[in-house]
Design a protein around this motif. Structure first.
Motif, mmCIF file in Angstrom:
data_model
loop_
_atom_site.group_PDB
_atom_site.id
_atom_site.type_symbol
_atom_site.label_atom_id
_atom_site.label_comp_id
_atom_site.label_asym_id
_atom_site.label_seq_id
_atom_site.Cartn_x
_atom_site.Cartn_y
_atom_site.Cartn_z
ATOM 1 N N ILE A 190 20.315 -51.666 -8.384
ATOM 2 C CA ILE A 190 21.561 -51.613 -7.623
ATOM 3 C C ILE A 190 22.789 -51.443 -8.539
ATOM 4 O O ILE A 190 23.799 -50.860 -8.140
ATOM 5 N N GLY A 191 22.666 -51.911 -9.792
ATOM 6 C CA GLY A 191 23.741 -51.686 -10.772
ATOM 7 C C GLY A 191 23.849 -50.203 -11.090
ATOM 8 O O GLY A 191 24.940 -49.621 -11.087
ATOM 9 N N LYS B 208 24.325 -61.518 -14.586
ATOM 10 C CA LYS B 208 23.739 -60.253 -14.994
ATOM 11 C C LYS B 208 22.345 -60.157 -14.363
ATOM 12 O O LYS B 208 21.609 -61.142 -14.342
ATOM 13 N N MET B 209 22.042 -58.994 -13.846
ATOM 14 C CA MET B 209 20.752 -58.850 -13.167
ATOM 15 C C MET B 209 19.588 -58.979 -14.143
ATOM 16 O O MET B 209 19.623 -58.398 -15.218
ATOM 17 N N SER B 210 18.605 -59.740 -13.766
ATOM 18 C CA SER B 210 17.405 -59.757 -14.604
ATOM 19 C C SER B 210 16.219 -60.156 -13.750
ATOM 20 O O SER B 210 16.363 -60.912 -12.780
ATOM 21 N N LYS B 211 15.082 -59.609 -14.112
ATOM 22 C CA LYS B 211 13.891 -59.870 -13.294
ATOM 23 C C LYS B 211 13.549 -61.356 -13.320
ATOM 24 O O LYS B 211 13.149 -61.936 -12.323
ATOM 25 N N SER B 212 13.775 -62.006 -14.490
ATOM 26 C CA SER B 212 13.395 -63.414 -14.586
ATOM 27 C C SER B 212 14.293 -64.303 -13.718
ATOM 28 O O SER B 212 13.864 -65.351 -13.254
ATOM 29 N N LEU B 213 15.533 -63.892 -13.491
ATOM 30 C CA LEU B 213 16.423 -64.697 -12.639
ATOM 31 C C LEU B 213 16.164 -64.441 -11.156
ATOM 32 O O LEU B 213 16.728 -65.108 -10.284
ATOM 33 N N GLY B 214 15.336 -63.459 -10.860
ATOM 34 C CA GLY B 214 15.022 -63.143 -9.464
ATOM 35 C C GLY B 214 16.203 -62.505 -8.744
ATOM 36 O O GLY B 214 16.262 -62.518 -7.518
ATOM 37 N N ASN B 215 17.165 -61.994 -9.498
ATOM 38 C CA ASN B 215 18.328 -61.364 -8.851
ATOM 39 C C ASN B 215 18.366 -59.863 -9.142
ATOM 40 O O ASN B 215 19.419 -59.255 -9.196
ATOM 41 N N PHE B 216 17.218 -59.302 -9.357
ATOM 42 C CA PHE B 216 17.115 -57.886 -9.703
ATOM 43 C C PHE B 216 16.721 -57.112 -8.448
ATOM 44 O O PHE B 216 15.661 -57.350 -7.874
ATOM 45 N N PHE B 217 17.596 -56.225 -7.994
ATOM 46 C CA PHE B 217 17.296 -55.464 -6.774
ATOM 47 C C PHE B 217 17.296 -53.964 -7.025
ATOM 48 O O PHE B 217 18.241 -53.433 -7.600
ATOM 49 N N THR B 218 16.264 -53.316 -6.531
ATOM 50 C CA THR B 218 16.321 -51.859 -6.433
ATOM 51 C C THR B 218 16.833 -51.574 -5.019
ATOM 52 O O THR B 218 16.889 -52.480 -4.175
#
Ligand code: AMP
Ligand code: ZN
Length: 471
Positions: free
Chosen positions: A41-42, A280-290
């Motif tokens: 999304i970024g 900041k988006m990161s997969k480990s934070l679970g806030n990473f969206f496509t």
């Protein structure tokens, strides 16, 4: 009023004056996706920003040649190709197809050309040869070719045009082979990377032996080949300022291919980053969206586009799922108002009202001040709703209001619900056809009409402009 844009090169807001002496044609290069995964999304914030710039320039009457490259060979891709035991083409084709689908879902106009780095090897090699001939690039013992910062500066050129650099801390002769590095470690960077076992089958022949290009030289070669050695606009996210864009300037101007007194690029535009829930988006934070993740949650491309368009491109944007729910509500308000106007206007036609268009334009002319533009839109919705409630509008006034909306929607690209029965990607094509017709590119507009027909939709001219109708 003239369009003003913040140019990273001058660090100031400047009048936009294209290089074209007729003031009509504009060349615009947007650094495109690195196709090693689904765009997040970024990334989409930056690409929607590019779409806004293009649409607004077209709205202002410019003929934009919009180029977006596809980075289909670089460090991260090669790593993934190796991990997935696949071929470069097979791997990148999948993510490129997904990218183009998402681009349409978000209602972005398709770039006029989407060059691939792997199709430009002769141009990349020729550009490196020019730099070697000028003494600015050299072959190192490992067979790779590097760009010499010292030699470049020795030619009277400035390294550090987009960012300020501290050369006192720089150790002359140090080299960096990776495409990504921090500005604290400025060093000679790789133009051509000699083949190593990890590259597998990803290599090309060159005068310096087998290898592959660095990421930065790819964009220099492609942009100048297509748009000429000097062009108007170059866009990307703020992280691309250094080293990617700085190195693009160094390579392109170091080759001294521009006409005297001309720069490689006249205006550099950079979009600020997107954070998710303040982080900041990161997969480990679970806030990473496509985009696909958001569609799976039931949101639409139109809602995501709207949200990404709500903040100024130079301000960090905090993306939240609550924000997306808010986007849904705002769009519903707009749709409701437009629906009532449609009902009232019936088949009446009228010239567009000027007030909404003027206020909207005043906002965007000022370095794409989208907050000002949205302010004008919602003031207009409020005022229109009030007049509708008071039965103070005639069908002709409703038609004039709708015509004004159509004008500004050519920039926003958030068509109303009534038109949204056709998928977003087809609506984007319809808009592109309008733009092609405006630019008298009838070959392209006919090709789009045929493409739409092949997909089962015909274009119907209505008093409120062209609409799509299912065959
Ligand atoms: P890439 O596919 O990694 O080359 O990135 C594509 C585009 O997305 C580039 O213009 C980046 O600057 C931009 N980008 C990457 N991360 C973000 C982010 N978090 N917010 C906004 N743009 C981004
Ligand atoms: Zn680039």
């Amino acid at each position: 009023m003239a369009l003003k844009l913040f140019n990273t090169l001058s660090r100031s807001v400047q009048d936009f004056v294209p290089l074209d002496p007729a003031g009509k044609k504009v060349g615009m290069y947007c650094c495109g996706p690195t196709v090693y995964d689904f765009a997040h999304i970024g990334n989409w914030r930056t690409f929607v920003f590019g779409d806004l710039v293009r649409r607004y320039l077209e709205f202002k009457g410019y003929e934009v040649n919009h180029i977006m490259n596809v980075t289909d060979v670089e460090d991260k891709i090669i790593k993934r190709v190796r991990e997935n035991k696949t071929t470069l083409r097979e791997f990148t084709a999948k993510f490129e197809a997904a990218f183009l689908e998402d681009l349409k879902t978000l209602g972005c106009r398709e770039p006029h050309q989407k060059p691939h780095a792997t199709d430009f090897m002769p141009d990349i090699i020729a550009l490196i040869e020019k730099l070697i001939a000028r003494g600015i690039a050299y072959k190192a013992a490992d067979g790779s070719v590097y760009f010499s910062i010292e030699k470049y500066r020795g030619c009277g050129c400035t390294y550090g045009q987009l960012v300020k650099l501290n050369f006192d801390e720089m150790r002359v002769g140090e080299r960096v082979k990776s495409d990504d590095y921090a500005k604290e470690s400025v060093a000679d960077f790789a133009l051509w990377k000699a083949r190593v076992p990890d590259d597998g089958e990803v290599f090309w022949a060159s005068p310096w032996g087998e290898g592959r290009p660095g990421w930065h030289i790819e964009c220099s070669a492609m942009s100048m080949k297509i748009l000429g050695t000097s062009f108007d606009l170059h866009l990307g996210g703020e992280d691309l300022m250094f080293p990617h864009h700085e190195d693009e300037i160094a390579q392109s101007e170091g080759a001294a291919v521009q006409e005297p007194g001309q720069r490689f690029v006249k205006y550099w535009l950079h979009g600020a980053h997107l954070l998710v829930e303040g982080k900041k988006m990161s997969k480990s934070l679970g806030n990473f969206f496509t985009l696909r993740d958001l569609l799976a949650k039931g949101f639409t491309g139109r809602e995501v586009r709207y949200l990404l368009l709500t903040s100024h491109y130079r301000e960090t944007f905090n993306f939240t799922l609550d924000g997306l729910n808010g986007a849904r509500q705002s769009l519903a308000r707009i749709d409701e108002c437009l629906g009532k106007l449609c009902e009232l206007s019936g088949a009446t036609t009228a010239e567009a009202d000027t007030q909404l268009v003027d206020e909207f334009t005043a906002g965007l002319d000022s370095d794409l001040n989208i907050a000002g533009a949205w302010g004008a839109v919602f003031e207009w919705v409020r005022d229109t709703n009030r007049r509708l409630t008071e039965n103070a509008l005639t069908p002709a006034q409703a038609a004039a209001a709708l015509a004004a909306w159509d004008k500004i929607n050519s920039v926003l690209g958030i068509s109303a619900a009534a038109e949204s029965e056709a998928p977003a990607e087809l609506l984007a094509l319809l808009e592109e056809r309008q733009a092609a017709r405006k630019a008298k590119d009838f070959k392209r507009s006919d090709a789009i009409r045929d493409e739409l027909k092949a997909k089962g939709w015909i274009i119907e001219d209505t008093p409120k402009g062209p609409k799509l109708k299912k065959l």
